[in-house]
Motif scaffolding. Structure first.
Motif, PDB file in Angstrom:
ATOM      1  N   ALA A 161      -3.841  -7.074  -4.951  1.00 48.03           N
ATOM      2  CA  ALA A 161      -3.371  -5.785  -5.496  1.00 48.03           C
ATOM      3  C   ALA A 161      -1.985  -5.473  -4.920  1.00 48.03           C
ATOM      4  N   LEU A 162      -1.815  -5.752  -3.632  1.00 46.28           N
ATOM      5  CA  LEU A 162      -0.517  -5.500  -2.992  1.00 46.28           C
ATOM      6  C   LEU A 162       0.561  -6.407  -3.587  1.00 46.28           C
ATOM      7  N   THR A 183     -10.219  -6.350   5.295  1.00 42.76           N
ATOM      8  CA  THR A 183      -9.650  -6.162   6.626  1.00 42.76           C
ATOM      9  C   THR A 183      -8.895  -4.827   6.661  1.00 42.76           C
ATOM     10  N   GLN A 184      -9.026  -4.093   7.769  1.00 43.23           N
ATOM     11  CA  GLN A 184      -8.506  -2.730   7.854  1.00 43.23           C
ATOM     12  C   GLN A 184      -7.030  -2.610   7.463  1.00 43.23           C
ATOM     13  N   CYS A 185      -6.198  -3.539   7.929  1.00 46.10           N
ATOM     14  CA  CYS A 185      -4.763  -3.378   7.653  1.00 46.10           C
ATOM     15  C   CYS A 185      -4.471  -3.517   6.151  1.00 46.10           C
ATOM     16  N   LEU A 186      -5.233  -4.347   5.454  1.00 48.08           N
ATOM     17  CA  LEU A 186      -5.035  -4.485   4.000  1.00 48.08           C
ATOM     18  C   LEU A 186      -5.482  -3.206   3.297  1.00 48.08           C
ATOM     19  N   GLN A 187      -6.600  -2.642   3.770  1.00 50.38           N
ATOM     20  CA  GLN A 187      -7.083  -1.372   3.193  1.00 50.38           C
ATOM     21  C   GLN A 187      -6.023  -0.286   3.327  1.00 50.38           C
ATOM     22  N   GLU A 188      -5.486  -0.179   4.542  1.00 52.53           N
ATOM     23  CA  GLU A 188      -4.501   0.893   4.805  1.00 52.53           C
ATOM     24  C   GLU A 188      -3.294   0.747   3.889  1.00 52.53           C
ATOM     25  N   GLU A 189      -2.811  -0.490   3.773  1.00 49.89           N
ATOM     26  CA  GLU A 189      -1.639  -0.719   2.915  1.00 49.89           C
ATOM     27  C   GLU A 189      -1.923  -0.310   1.479  1.00 49.89           C
ATOM     28  N   CYS A 190      -3.129  -0.594   1.015  1.00 49.35           N
ATOM     29  CA  CYS A 190      -3.476  -0.234  -0.375  1.00 49.35           C
ATOM     30  C   CYS A 190      -3.583   1.286  -0.534  1.00 49.35           C
ATOM     31  N   HIS A 193      -0.173   2.871  -0.579  1.00 51.99           N
ATOM     32  CA  HIS A 193       0.847   2.314  -1.485  1.00 51.99           C
ATOM     33  C   HIS A 193       1.060   3.260  -2.675  1.00 51.99           C
ATOM     34  N   PRO A 194       2.325   3.647  -2.935  1.00 55.57           N
ATOM     35  CA  PRO A 194       2.560   4.635  -4.003  1.00 55.57           C
ATOM     36  C   PRO A 194       2.172   4.148  -5.396  1.00 55.57           C
ATOM     37  N   GLN A 195       2.156   2.832  -5.618  1.00 56.47           N
ATOM     38  CA  GLN A 195       1.834   2.346  -6.972  1.00 56.47           C
ATOM     39  C   GLN A 195       0.358   1.980  -7.155  1.00 56.47           C
ATOM     40  N   ILE A 196      -0.417   2.068  -6.057  1.00 55.69           N
ATOM     41  CA  ILE A 196      -1.827   1.675  -6.179  1.00 55.69           C
ATOM     42  C   ILE A 196      -2.719   2.910  -6.238  1.00 55.69           C
ATOM     43  N   THR A 197      -3.539   2.985  -7.270  1.00 56.75           N
ATOM     44  CA  THR A 197      -4.504   4.085  -7.416  1.00 56.75           C
ATOM     45  C   THR A 197      -5.905   3.518  -7.206  1.00 56.75           C
ATOM     46  N   MET A 198      -6.675   4.208  -6.375  1.00 55.68           N
ATOM     47  CA  MET A 198      -8.037   3.748  -6.078  1.00 55.68           C
ATOM     48  C   MET A 198      -9.054   4.374  -7.032  1.00 55.68           C
TER      49      MET A 198
END
Ligand code: NAP
Length: 312
Positions: A161-162, A183-190, A193-198
């Motif tokens: 996604a990143l 992994t936590q750091c990947l979660q945080e980045e997502c 991230h301004p272009q990623i919507t959960m």
């Protein structure tokens, strides 16, 4: 005449290529069979940030190619586009059927990895390769300035996604639970991230489209049962992997999830047959652990060859 080798390695991903490096350095006649390009699944990874020695990260393709060059440089032979069609035991040797020819091997290392799972929802088969993809590196560039969805909550989904967020205008990450498993750091980045919507606690019920093109996905909330249509131009699926064990069915034991059971050295329940990488069940499926397991399996296979010949 039947070709005879010491170590046959089935699969040319990180586990198989590392096994090849170690097998060749032990001066065993080592042959790798790979159905596609060397590097295995790793060539589909856009960017690998946690393989030691590459502080800026490295593309999966470059890493796979380097491992291939190193294996060949150490004296292993790597046959690409050579699918192994069957493996059988004959006495203490293994006989591999490759493109109609038989190859006899004293030991085999199964490093066939795993393939991406599918969602199995309506529209998936119809739009596979025409909007539904399992490889962001391969198909991501088709979605420049478009809107894409990624499904899954693991390391693959978040990492890809990143990557897609660098290309697409919007990325929607859809996951069936309220928490990601990445992994936590990947979660945080997502999350930041301004272009990623959960879209958490949503499942995809259908992939919608017309005239051979995806128009969107129909989502169902697992919290309140509500439905929503998310308009997207493409869908990338990263919902886990399935081990490729067909070649050893009946030769060695598998666990309840279909992964090959091995001891600490990579030995299966069949003497002379080893397994390494994603085809083996272990908690940490990483390039670095696949490499480590390939190294262990080849080292022990080479040792097995010596002791076997002494007791012959
Ligand atoms: P994974 O860790 O098994 O995650 C699969 C994800 O898909 C999970 O979040 C799962 O949801 C979801 N899922 C499974 N079936 C589904 C379905 N039918 N519908 C909707 N969602 C579904 O798989 P992965 O991300 O491909 O990773 C595989 C292995 O490779 C892991 O061990 C991972 O750590 C490793 N890997 C590492 C890196 C890295 O270190 N850079 C990169 C990629 C992969 P639940 O969470 O609800 O089960």
């Amino acid at each position: 005449m039947t070709e005879k080798i010491d170590i046959a390695i089935v699969g040319g991903g990180p586990a198989g290529l590392t096994a090849a490096i170690y097998g060749a350095r032990a001066r065993a006649k080592t042959l790798v069979f790979e159905t596609g390009l060397p590097g295995g699944q790793i060539v589909t990874a856009s960017w690998v940030e946690n393989y030691p020695g590459f502080p800026q990260g490295v593309s999966g393709q470059e890493l796979g190619e380097s491992m291939f060059q190193q294996a060949v440089g150490q004296g292993a032979e790597v046959r690409t586009l050579s699918p192994v069609e069957g493996i059988r035991l004959e006495g203490r040797d293994f006989v591999l059927l490759v493109e109609g020819q038989e190859v006899r091997a004293s030991t085999v290392i199964l490093a066939t990895g795993a393939v991406p799972k599918k969602l199995g929802v309506p529209g998936e088969a119809e739009f596979a390769g025409r909007g539904v993809s399992w490889c962001a590196t391969c198909d991501g560039p088709l979605y420049r300035d478009k809107v894409v969805a990624v499904v899954g909550g693991g390391d693959s989904a978040t990492q890809e996604a990143l990557y897609l967020a660098k290309i697409a205008r919007e990325v929607h990450l859809i996951h069936r639970r309220s928490e990601l498993r990445a992994t936590q750091c990947l979660q945080e980045e997502c999350f930041f991230h301004p272009q990623i919507t959960m879209h958490l606690s949503y499942v995809i019920e259908e992939i919608l489209g017309e005239e051979g093109k995806i128009r969107g996905v129909r989502l169902r909330s697992r919290v309140d049962g509500s439905e929503k249509i998310l308009p997207v131009d493409g869908l990338f699926e990263f919902v886990g992997v399935e081990p490729q064990t067909q070649l050893v069915a009946g030769l060695c034991e598998l666990d309840e999830n279909g992964f090959v059971k091995v001891d600490v050295n990579g030995l299966t329940s069949c003497p002379g047959l080893y397994a390494a990488g994603d085809v083996v069940c272990h908690d940490l499926k990483q390039v670095v652990t696949a490499c480590a397991r390939g190294a262990l399996a080849a080292t022990h296979a080479a040792h097995y060859l010596e002791t076997r010949d002494l007791s012959a």
